[in-house]
Design a protein around this motif. Structure first.
Motif, PDB file in Angstrom:
ATOM      1  N   GLN A  78      34.180   7.249 -28.831  1.00 12.63           N
ATOM      2  CA  GLN A  78      34.627   8.094 -27.735  1.00 12.63           C
ATOM      3  C   GLN A  78      35.620   7.324 -26.870  1.00 12.63           C
ATOM      4  O   GLN A  78      35.668   6.089 -26.880  1.00 12.63           O
ATOM      5  CB  GLN A  78      33.451   8.565 -26.887  1.00 12.63           C
ATOM      6  CG  GLN A  78      32.818   7.513 -25.998  1.00 12.63           C
ATOM      7  CD  GLN A  78      31.811   8.122 -25.029  1.00 12.63           C
ATOM      8  OE1 GLN A  78      31.379   9.247 -25.181  1.00 12.63           O
ATOM      9  NE2 GLN A  78      31.440   7.367 -24.003  1.00 12.63           N
ATOM     10  N   SER A  79      36.418   8.061 -26.124  1.00 14.69           N
ATOM     11  CA  SER A  79      37.464   7.461 -25.295  1.00 14.69           C
ATOM     12  C   SER A  79      36.872   6.504 -24.270  1.00 14.69           C
ATOM     13  O   SER A  79      35.769   6.720 -23.747  1.00 14.69           O
ATOM     14  CB  SER A  79      38.249   8.562 -24.580  1.00 14.69           C
ATOM     15  OG  SER A  79      39.103   8.019 -23.600  1.00 14.69           O
ATOM     16  N   VAL A  80      37.618   5.453 -23.968  1.00 11.26           N
ATOM     17  CA  VAL A  80      37.191   4.525 -22.921  1.00 11.26           C
ATOM     18  C   VAL A  80      37.059   5.236 -21.586  1.00 11.26           C
ATOM     19  O   VAL A  80      36.280   4.832 -20.719  1.00 11.26           O
ATOM     20  CB  VAL A  80      38.188   3.342 -22.811  1.00 11.26           C
ATOM     21  CG1 VAL A  80      39.544   3.806 -22.281  1.00 11.26           C
ATOM     22  CG2 VAL A  80      37.631   2.239 -21.910  1.00 11.26           C
ATOM     23  N   HIS A  81      37.801   6.316 -21.415  1.00 12.57           N
ATOM     24  CA  HIS A  81      37.791   7.017 -20.128  1.00 12.57           C
ATOM     25  C   HIS A  81      36.527   7.862 -19.939  1.00 12.57           C
ATOM     26  O   HIS A  81      36.308   8.411 -18.858  1.00 12.57           O
ATOM     27  CB  HIS A  81      39.055   7.864 -20.003  1.00 12.57           C
ATOM     28  CG  HIS A  81      40.303   7.046 -20.116  1.00 12.57           C
ATOM     29  ND1 HIS A  81      40.677   6.158 -19.136  1.00 12.57           N
ATOM     30  CD2 HIS A  81      41.218   6.927 -21.106  1.00 12.57           C
ATOM     31  CE1 HIS A  81      41.791   5.543 -19.515  1.00 12.57           C
ATOM     32  NE2 HIS A  81      42.134   5.992 -20.704  1.00 12.57           N
ATOM     33  N   LEU A  82      35.719   7.945 -20.975  1.00 19.14           N
ATOM     34  CA  LEU A  82      34.406   8.584 -20.845  1.00 19.14           C
ATOM     35  C   LEU A  82      33.326   7.566 -20.497  1.00 19.14           C
ATOM     36  O   LEU A  82      32.165   7.936 -20.307  1.00 19.14           O
ATOM     37  CB  LEU A  82      34.046   9.302 -22.150  1.00 19.14           C
ATOM     38  CG  LEU A  82      34.909  10.534 -22.472  1.00 19.14           C
ATOM     39  CD1 LEU A  82      34.710  10.962 -23.913  1.00 19.14           C
ATOM     40  CD2 LEU A  82      34.587  11.678 -21.516  1.00 19.14           C
ATOM     41  N   GLU A  83      33.699   6.306 -20.440  1.00 21.09           N
ATOM     42  CA  GLU A  83      32.756   5.251 -20.076  1.00 21.09           C
ATOM     43  C   GLU A  83      32.581   5.188 -18.566  1.00 21.09           C
ATOM     44  O   GLU A  83      33.423   5.664 -17.800  1.00 21.09           O
ATOM     45  CB  GLU A  83      33.251   3.901 -20.583  1.00 21.09           C
ATOM     46  CG  GLU A  83      33.392   3.802 -22.086  1.00 21.09           C
ATOM     47  CD  GLU A  83      32.047   3.870 -22.804  1.00 21.09           C
ATOM     48  OE1 GLU A  83      31.063   3.306 -22.260  1.00 21.09           O
ATOM     49  OE2 GLU A  83      31.982   4.491 -23.871  1.00 21.09           O
TER      50      GLU A  83
END
Length: 977
Positions: free
Chosen positions: A829-834
């Motif tokens: 999943q995208s780092v921006h969902l972290e």
């Protein structure tokens, strides 16, 4: 020599293993990442992930839809994106809806320009046809700007933005206006407003800019008619830089705090306008400068004068031929606080129709004006800048021509003053003067009927001083401003601002959708009428107001169309944008804040340029306070303007503009974003080719550090090491992460991105690349697979990578995504969902950090000494050295106990002596009690690790490597069997 002594050990080293490219190739790679986000619907994933979390609402101040984005747009939108991404990663639901300002003069002006090129007359075109062309023009540029903003990496609800020209937006704008009308805050008045002759409309203060302008300056005599008999027949002299306002003069203002006198000309040239023997009244402090301007060679003071003893003067054109008695009123002398002795004559020419202070004098002295023959503020100048036909001597003459250049009126007034003998001097002066920020033409103050909102009318009977001004000032005191100085700035503006002018005499925008009773002059307040208007605007847009039969349609059966005036003025676009909270935030469930305040509650932030203290922040504040009693925001952040790299304002004429599109094309959006994240945006910032190159270099260093981590982690098996089992150096790095976590979170929450960048950049390039990684390369590359030191280091690097990439993600979203994908796989999943990971409490170890400060100070002395050895070419690398370190500082000596100082200093061998440093030892003044004598390492060079040690050759199976390397080789060979 045995076979092993000749073998190539490079294949046995755990060298960095990654195909993460050293060269970023951002211009080509970023669009691929954007496409991935689009395919995966990242925005939807972000919303689903954040469902139920406190809302962080960064409400978008709408850019204007009339051209490509410029560097100021890029700065603004990137700042917003950094904030939204960082808040999302800190546990908020940061839903971002971009918006556009679509109505107003700039677009209308562009369509008119097209008309002029085609020889078309705007006034001959049906109004709704013209409005449709304006709508199409705005729509075209919205599509262009949307793609340019998306290319910057701005994440938001691009498929569902808010537009001020959407039908539902126009309906709510009209509804908000009706609230002002229904509460009695809206009124029609006649007062001087900033007026653009070229654009034929009133302007708001936010639409005005001040530029140098050369004006006519004149000194004019006003004969004393009544009052002190000793002064009757003498002349009061005024000074003005707007000769064209003389026909509108209705009073003279003086100050009770200034000394005045009667002065007589004793020597002047025969052809002078003011003659020998003439007596004029002036402020003492300004007499000399006045006579110098009038080319008077000598003068004398006759007597002191009290201006309050003068009752009336005559207008200079009183009794003039062809004036038909128009100027035969009396000109009263009035005391005014605005009069100073800084310049002029000490007397202020007062034309109530052409100045804010002049108009205030009229309001404060209505009875005096009425007694003198002036019951109303005179209307003298038409919307096109020509004098009305009823103004004798100057009817039809223009103040400015259609291009904003000086018209014929100033010259005509000066010539007439000279003809009647009232002119004593003239000049040309350069001074700061208001101009339209769109047409760039000079403005005038013009008395004209406009629609206003009261600033000081009582709004409720329950609370005293419950006025719009009072509400706004209270709201300002309750709002967080970044920087804090913004609070005083907008507070001062609200304190002193006049009533809010809402009307514009244009065609493209939301109309002031009200009806006025022709007989009583009252605004019609009827919920049924208002509901019909709002419903029509919702379904058809504001064009419905201008359709044939609109008056009777909206009035319905209860009223007759002939009894009412349909107001066709257009609302100021600042009212449009000031109501965005009503038609964007309050109508969308995902944006509507349910609670106020900081600390887990829903939070509304406005962020724009510092000029918006008088623009969007200002109008939004007034609109919300007038209709809801509070500000629409919890916090306001402002940024400065972007200058070129020499600190000059950007302009096409100077050729110093920097287009964000060009930077992205050559370097990539992340380079531009890195610049945004590294500058002090609260102040004016600079950009240019050299500054961009500096950011490219900084980016390269960050990328190389991340690349090294990815390479090292190519060997990581996911093994965790207990904190207490780790070497001290790894524990130190985890401690530093805990410290950085506090700094980063606090800085993101205070919107201090420069601090984040500088902190992380220094950590990554100095503490990691130049220290930790440098020290640990030997263990990472050469230690056996079973080495606890190596395993601990890989674990720590994994933690460093995760935290650093997520912390950098809001600033460098493309590069962070690229790194994250390389580390976790294409399907991750995208780092921006972290989220920013929570740091374990036991990582923090201040005592250990203080100890390693001492260790690193000793290391600095050693590396300083070895640097000289390298420079003098006595050694190649530090592994060729065997320095002796003399330490008499017991505190530093104690810190080194139990540690391998050779490993920390990256030397093959090291000796520590407690004796005093001998002469010639290398020392640093700031580190007492440490000296270093360099020497060459003794022994043979290890063919695998390149260390030089006596033990090389002691292992018969591996005679060309160290015992540590021999153990590593045995593990490798055993694992291969």
């Amino acid at each position: 020599m045995t076979e092993s002594a000749t073998r190539d050990y490079s294949e046995t080293l755990n060298l960095p293993k990654t195909d993460f490219p050293m060269r970023a190739g951002l211009p080509k790679n970023e669009p691929k990442i954007l496409e991935r986000w689009k395919e995966e619907n990242l925005f939807k994933q972000l919303r689903e992930q954040a469902a139920g979390k406190p809302k962080f609402i960064l409400h978008d101040g709408p850019p204007y839809a009339n051209g490509n984005i410029h560097i100021g747009h890029a700065l603004n939108k990137v700042l917003k994106d950094i904030i939204n991404r960082s808040m999302q990663m800190q546990g908020y639901n940061a839903h971002y809806v971009p918006g556009w300002d679509c109505h107003g003069l700039p677009i209308e002006w562009k369509i008119e320009e097209q008309y002029r090129k085609k020889g078309k007359n705007k006034d001959a075109v049906p109004v709704n046809e013209f409005r449709r062309e304006c709508r199409d023009f705005a729509g075209k540029w919205i599509d262009v700007q949307k793609e340019e903003f998306k290319r910057l990496g701005i994440e938001g609800d691009w498929s569902n933005p808010y537009l001020t020209m959407n039908y539902d937006s126009e309906a709510i704008i009209a509804k908000e206006l009706m609230k002002f009308a229904s509460s009695g805050q809206l009124y029609r008045g006649s007062k001087p407003v900033m007026w653009s002759i070229v654009e034929k409309t009133a302007l708001a203060e936010a639409e005005v800019e001040y530029e140098d302008h050369e004006s006519h300056a004149i000194w004019v005599k006003f004969p004393v008619l009544t009052g002190d008999e000793a002064l009757v027949g003498k002349n009061v002299v005024i000074w003005t830089t707007t000769p064209w306002t003389i026909p509108a003069n209705r009073a003279i203002s003086f100050s009770n705090t200034i000394g005045y006198g009667l002065y007589k000309v004793t020597q002047a040239a025969d052809d002078n306008w003011i003659k020998v023997g003439e007596e004029i009244i002036l402020a003492h402090a300004l007499a000399e400068s006045v006579f110098k301007s009038a080319r008077v060679d000598a003068f004398e003071k006759v007597a002191d004068v009290d201006p309050s003893k003068i009752e009336y003067c005559a207008h200079p054109f009183r009794g003039a031929a062809e004036a038909n008695g128009y100027y035969d009123f009396f000109v009263p002398m009035l005391s005014g606080e605005h009069v100073t002795e800084d310049a002029g004559t000490g007397f202020v020419h007062t034309a109530p129709g052409h100045g804010a202070e002049d108009f205030q004098m009229f309001l404060d002295n209505r009875e005096a004006f009425k007694k003198a023959g002036t019951e109303q503020v005179p209307l003298t100048v038409q919307e096109d800048g020509a004098y009305y036909p009823h103004v004798p001597l100057f009817e039809g003459k223009y103040i400015l021509d259609r291009k904003g250049k000086d018209g014929s009126t100033n010259k005509a007034v000066i010539e007439k003053l000279n003809e009647v003998g009232s002119l004593i001097a003239r000049a040309r002066i350069k001074h700061s003067y208001p101009h339209s920020w769109r047409s760039k033409a000079p403005l005038i103050f013009r008395n004209t009927p406009q629609w206003f909102v009261y600033m000081d009318k009582e709004l409720s009977q329950e609370a005293q001083k419950d006025t719009l001004r009072g509400r706004a000032l209270k709201a300002i005191s309750e709002t967080r401003f970044v920087p804090a100085s913004g609070q005083n700035r907008i507070n001062n503006m609200i304190e002193s601002r006049p009533d809010w002018v809402l009307s514009r005499q244009r065609a493209w925008g939301v109309p002031i959708s009200i009806f006025v009773n022709k007989e009583s002059g009252e605004v019609l307040i009827d919920d049924a009428v208002n509901d019909r208007i709002v419903e029509a605007f919702t379904n058809e847009g504001a064009d419905a107001w201008f359709e044939d039969g609109a008056t009777q349609r909206f009035l319905g059966e209860a009223y007759k169309a002939e009894d009412f005036e349909k107001v066709d003025d257009i609302l100021d676009v600042w009212f449009d944008s000031g109501t965005t909270h009503a038609f964007c935030l309050e109508t969308r469930e995902e944006l509507s804040p349910k609670r106020k305040g900081i600390g887990g509650d829903d939070y509304v932030l406005y962020l724009e340029g510092t000029d918006q203290h008088r623009g969007w922040f200002h109008s939004s504040l007034l609109e919300s306070c007038g209709t809801r009693g509070h500000a629409p925001y919890d916090a306001v952040v402002t940024h400065g303007f972007t200058m070129d790299e020499h600190g000059r304002k950007m302009s096409k004429s100077l050729g110093n503009t920097v287009a964000p599109q060009d930077i992205i094309k050559q370097y990539g959006a992340d380079i531009l974003r890195l610049w945004v994240g590294s500058v002090d945006y609260l102040d004016d910032q600079r950009i240019g080719p050299e500054i961009i190159k500096t950011n490219v270099d900084a980016y390269r260093k960050l990328r190389n550090t991340l690349r090294f981590m990815l390479g090292a982690l190519g060997h990581y098996k996911g093994e965790e090491i207990a904190l207490e089992d780790m070497p001290e150096l790894e524990q130190l790095m985890l401690h530093r992460l805990s410290e950085l976590d506090e700094v980063v979170r606090a800085a993101y929450s205070s919107f201090d991105f420069r601090k984040i960048f500088s902190t992380l950049f220094n950590f990554m390039t100095v503490e990691l690349s130049a220290f930790y990684f440098d020290v640990r390369k030997d263990a990472l590359y050469c230690d056996p697979q079973s080495s606890v030191k190596r395993k601990a280091s890989l674990y720590v690097i994994d933690q460093l990578f995760r935290h650093l990439v997520t912390w950098l993600a809001p600033i460098l979203p493309f590069s962070s995504e690229e790194c994250w994908t390389y580390r976790n796989g294409k399907d991750s999943q995208s780092v921006h969902l972290e989220q920013f990971a929570v740091i374990p409490e036991n990582w923090k170890n201040n005592e250990l950090a203080q100890k390693w400060e001492k260790i690193r100070s000793v290391r600095r002395v050693i590396t300083g000494a070895l640097e000289i050895e390298r420079r003098e070419k006595r050694i190649g690398s530090s592994l060729e050295a065997h320095p002796t370190v003399y330490i008499t500082n017991q505190d530093l000596l104690g810190a080194l106990e139990g540690l391998d100082l050779a490993e920390i200093a990256i030397t093959s061998q090291i000796a520590i002596s407690t004796e005093a440093s001998p002469n010639g030892a290398f020392t640093l003044d700031e580190i007492e009690g440490v000296g270093v004598i360099p020497a060459l390492a003794e022994g043979q060079k290890c063919a695998r690790s390149w260390k030089i040690l006596p033990e090389v050759g002691s292992d018969p199976e591996y005679p060309d490597i160290t015992l540590r390397d021999a153990a590593a080789m045995r593990e490798l060979e055993s694992a291969a069997k």
